[in-house]
Write a protein that holds these residues in place. Structure first.
Motif, PDB file in Angstrom:
ATOM      1  N   UNK A 278      29.452  35.017  55.745  1.00 19.14           N
ATOM      2  CA  UNK A 278      28.831  33.885  56.429  1.00 19.14           C
ATOM      3  C   UNK A 278      29.868  32.913  56.991  1.00 19.14           C
ATOM      4  N   UNK A 279      30.890  32.613  56.233  1.00 21.94           N
ATOM      5  CA  UNK A 279      31.890  31.652  56.700  1.00 21.94           C
ATOM      6  C   UNK A 279      32.686  32.206  57.876  1.00 21.94           C
ATOM      7  N   UNK A 280      33.011  33.497  57.819  1.00 20.15           N
ATOM      8  CA  UNK A 280      33.749  34.097  58.930  1.00 20.15           C
ATOM      9  C   UNK A 280      32.895  34.127  60.194  1.00 20.15           C
ATOM     10  N   UNK A 281      31.590  34.275  60.025  1.00 22.20           N
ATOM     11  CA  UNK A 281      30.681  34.261  61.182  1.00 22.20           C
ATOM     12  C   UNK A 281      30.424  32.841  61.683  1.00 22.20           C
ATOM     13  N   UNK A 282      30.810  31.835  60.904  1.00 20.40           N
ATOM     14  CA  UNK A 282      30.664  30.444  61.333  1.00 20.40           C
ATOM     15  C   UNK A 282      29.275  29.883  61.173  1.00 20.40           C
ATOM     16  N   UNK A 283      28.482  30.408  60.225  1.00 19.75           N
ATOM     17  CA  UNK A 283      27.119  29.914  60.019  1.00 19.75           C
ATOM     18  C   UNK A 283      26.882  29.716  58.525  1.00 19.75           C
ATOM     19  N   UNK A 284      25.820  28.997  58.202  1.00 16.21           N
ATOM     20  CA  UNK A 284      25.487  28.696  56.812  1.00 16.21           C
ATOM     21  C   UNK A 284      24.891  29.920  56.129  1.00 16.21           C
ATOM     22  N   UNK A 285      25.093  30.028  54.834  1.00 14.48           N
ATOM     23  CA  UNK A 285      24.549  31.139  54.061  1.00 14.48           C
ATOM     24  C   UNK A 285      23.029  31.161  54.166  1.00 14.48           C
ATOM     25  N   UNK A 286      22.470  32.309  54.549  1.00 20.81           N
ATOM     26  CA  UNK A 286      21.024  32.459  54.652  1.00 20.81           C
ATOM     27  C   UNK A 286      20.435  32.058  55.979  1.00 20.81           C
TER      28      UNK A 286
END
Length: 623
Positions: A278-286
């Motif tokens: 999630x962090x590598x994709x730049x978005x919040x978990x879930x």
């Protein structure tokens, strides 16, 4: 009546006689598999997860089941009358030229877009990894091809597809066989590597396995790219006239071309979900819905492999990101070519489109398909924008098989079936409902774009096809068609949805009730005018296809007010919209069956596929 042979002789004078029967079972199957492991495997795992979350896994299984059900009637048709471009040609056998034209036109529009989609996929992946090339731009959170670098490179790729097709199906199949084996091997290695970075917590992130609800699972089928990924089984039918043993090979190839990709896609989807960082994709978990605008959107699997520590193999994936969509692109350009070839053979388009070169390729049809595919790059330069429109167009043509099989069972019982669909009444009705469901799930925005183009094509039927067959005076047909086309363009411009993929109507546009009423009135008055001016046979041909127009308009209205429409609080929310769709599909299926008749096209097909001496034409005419 004399007994018809189980299969026509190999030298029967079929309308595809100039096309070479060069494809064996393995090659035919791989043509279907190749088109499904194209851009879909590169992007659909992300877009499906964005729509459905972890439940995208279930969506892939449901999608495969739906396409098997939808394809079953086509197997009987493909073995009964092997035809290149068969999906375009079969409707006229049971419902006449008008139904054939509507189906064929919608199918051709969807098919001719596909090479452009694959060119977009190649450049989107490459542009995402090498931004210095200037291939991409971002508009309202959607990554698309930039002008001039991206669009012009896509034109060059399309030209390469053209060259490969120009030198014949034997070369195409030989190249495609080796490329498809590569295309299966790379995804297989990819999902194995992704499992080494598997995080089971991702399967319940954002609210559990069904985080996006049943609505998301259904939406993933169309807008998530799942329907698009499974559409390749139709390639088997498009190339059916060039199969060495179509009555044996077509059934096996159709089923195999769905099941093989299903296994590949399931592995990729599970691996991608588990390896999602999630962090590598730049978005919040879930936050599943944010995936299509994330840092991973332009190259989902490449990014997943890199984040998992498999950067070396990610380079191989990058190579495949160019090879897989390109292979799909050159096969689908050939499919579009055979569709317009079929148009010419059925009298729907100028005969010149049926001319073949010394390599057995309809070269003029190939050139026309190239040009039109290039045009679609301009209004829809994004893979995510164009994929659901194509899905709607191609699934729309699949609907007809479920209506054709029971009608031909009634109107042509004298023809032996090399492969008979068991319990055909049940499976045909189920296939019709499944096909209509996929069209509906594509959403209102995609469906209205498709129908604007499809219904514009009705003008060609009145101005060219009907006069060519002698069903209406040429001057009358052209005048009525010109008036209809002018009114259609005016209505489409004021409706506020043409080339509008924002999901919201233009503020200055008509409201949907007015727009829909105007659409229905324009089509209805045009068809009534054509009918009044037509010969008795011309009226019969029109009447055989009216049910299809009514079905499409009804689905459009349901789509607007249902769960996949533009309204924030739809009056027909889940599950009431699906119940309404089921009732509609059954009603339209019965209407379709009652509209079928023994057509002139069917009589011609029987005499072309079987020796004249085997057919008692006096008996045939009484059936």
């Amino acid at each position: 009546m004399s007994t018809l042979p189980k299969t026509p002789p190999r030298d029967a004078a079929t309308p595809d006689g100039k096309l070479k029967r060069s494809l064996g079972l393995w090659q035919l199957t791989l043509l279907g598999v190749s088109t499904q492991i194209g851009s879909g495997w590169l992007f659909a795992v992300l877009s499906a997860a964005s729509a459905a979350g972890p439940a995208a896994i279930v969506s892939w299984i449901v999608g495969a089941a739906l396409f098997v059900v939808v394809s079953l009637p086509w197997i009987e048709l493909g073995t009964l009358f092997p035809r290149s471009g068969g999906i375009v040609r079969y409707p006229s056998l049971s419902h006449g030229a008008f139904a054939g034209w509507v189906t064929g036109w919608g199918y051709w529009v969807g098919t001719v877009c596909l090479p452009a989609v694959e060119a977009q996929a190649v450049l989107t992946y490459l542009g995402g990894r090498f931004p210095q090339l200037g291939l991409l731009r971002v508009d309202n959170g959607i990554t698309m091809l930039a002008w001039p670098n991206g669009i012009l490179c896509a034109f060059v790729l399309l030209l390469g597809f053209f060259v490969l097709n120009f030198f014949g199906v034997r070369l195409l199949a030989k190249v495609n066989t080796w490329v498809t084996l590569w295309k299966v091997a790379v995804p297989a290695v990819t999902f194995v590597l992704l499992f080494f970075a598997f995080k089971s917590a991702n399967l319940t992130a954002g609210g559990g396995f069904f985080a996006q609800g049943s609505h998301g699972m259904v939406h993933a089928l169309a807008t998530g790219g799942i329907a698009f990924a499974y559409l390749g089984s139709r390639q088997v039918l498009d190339y059916g006239g060039e199969a060495r043993n179509p009555r044996r090979d077509i059934p096996l190839a159709v089923i195999g071309s769905v099941l093989i990709p299903m296994v590949v896609y399931l592995g990729l989807q599970i691996g991608f979900l588990g390896a999602l960082d999630w962090s590598d994709a730049g978005i919040s978990v879930g936050d599943w819905a944010a995936l299509t605008a994330s840092d991973w959107a332009s190259s989902p699997l490449f990014s997943a492999l890199g984040a998992a520590g498999f950067g070396a193999f990610a380079t191989v994936l990058l190579i495949d990101a160019a090879v897989s969509p390109a292979a799909n692109g050159w096969v689908t350009l050939g499919s579009a070519t055979r569709t317009s070839f079929a148009f010419a053979n059925e009298g729907y388009a100028p005969r010149g489109l049926g001319k073949v070169n010394k390599h057995g390729v309809p070269w003029l049809s190939l050139a026309v398909s190239l040009v039109i595919s290039a045009v679609f790059l301009l209004p829809f330069p994004s893979w995510y924008q164009l994929v659901s429109i194509i899905s709607a167009g191609l699934v729309l043509s699949y609907l007809m098989g479920s209506a054709i099989v029971p009608v031909l069972r009634r109107t042509a019982p004298e023809i032996p079936r090399a492969w008979r669909l068991p319990a055909s009444g049940f499976w045909s009705a189920a296939g019709f409902a499944a096909g209509l469901f996929i069209v509906y799930a594509c959403g209102f925005v995609s469906l209205v774009q498709l129908l604007i183009i499809t219904f514009a094509g009705l003008a060609v039927y009145g101005a060219y096809t009907a006069p060519l067959q002698g069903w209406i005076a040429p001057g009358t047909g052209r005048a009525l068609s010109a008036a209809y086309l002018a009114s259609w363009l005016w209505i489409s411009a004021n409706g506020g949805w043409f080339l509008n993929v924002s999901g919201k109507a233009q503020q200055w546009s008509w409201g949907f009730p007015v727009y829909f009423a105007a659409m229905t009135a324009a089509i209805g008055l045009y068809l009534l005018a054509l009918r009044a001016a037509a010969t008795p046979e011309g009226r019969r041909q029109l009447d055989g296809g009216t049910w299809l127009i009514g079905t499409l308009l009804a689905v459009l209205a349901l789509s607007h007010y249902g769960e996949f429409g533009p309204l924030p609080h739809p009056p027909l929310s889940d599950p009431y919209d699906l119940l309404a769709l089921l009732v509609l599909s059954l009603a339209c299926y019965v209407w379709a069956l009652r509209s079928g008749f023994r057509t002139q096209q069917l009589d011609r097909a029987v005499t072309e596929d079987y020796p004249t001496s085997c057919v008692d034409h006096q008996v045939v005419q009484r059936l």
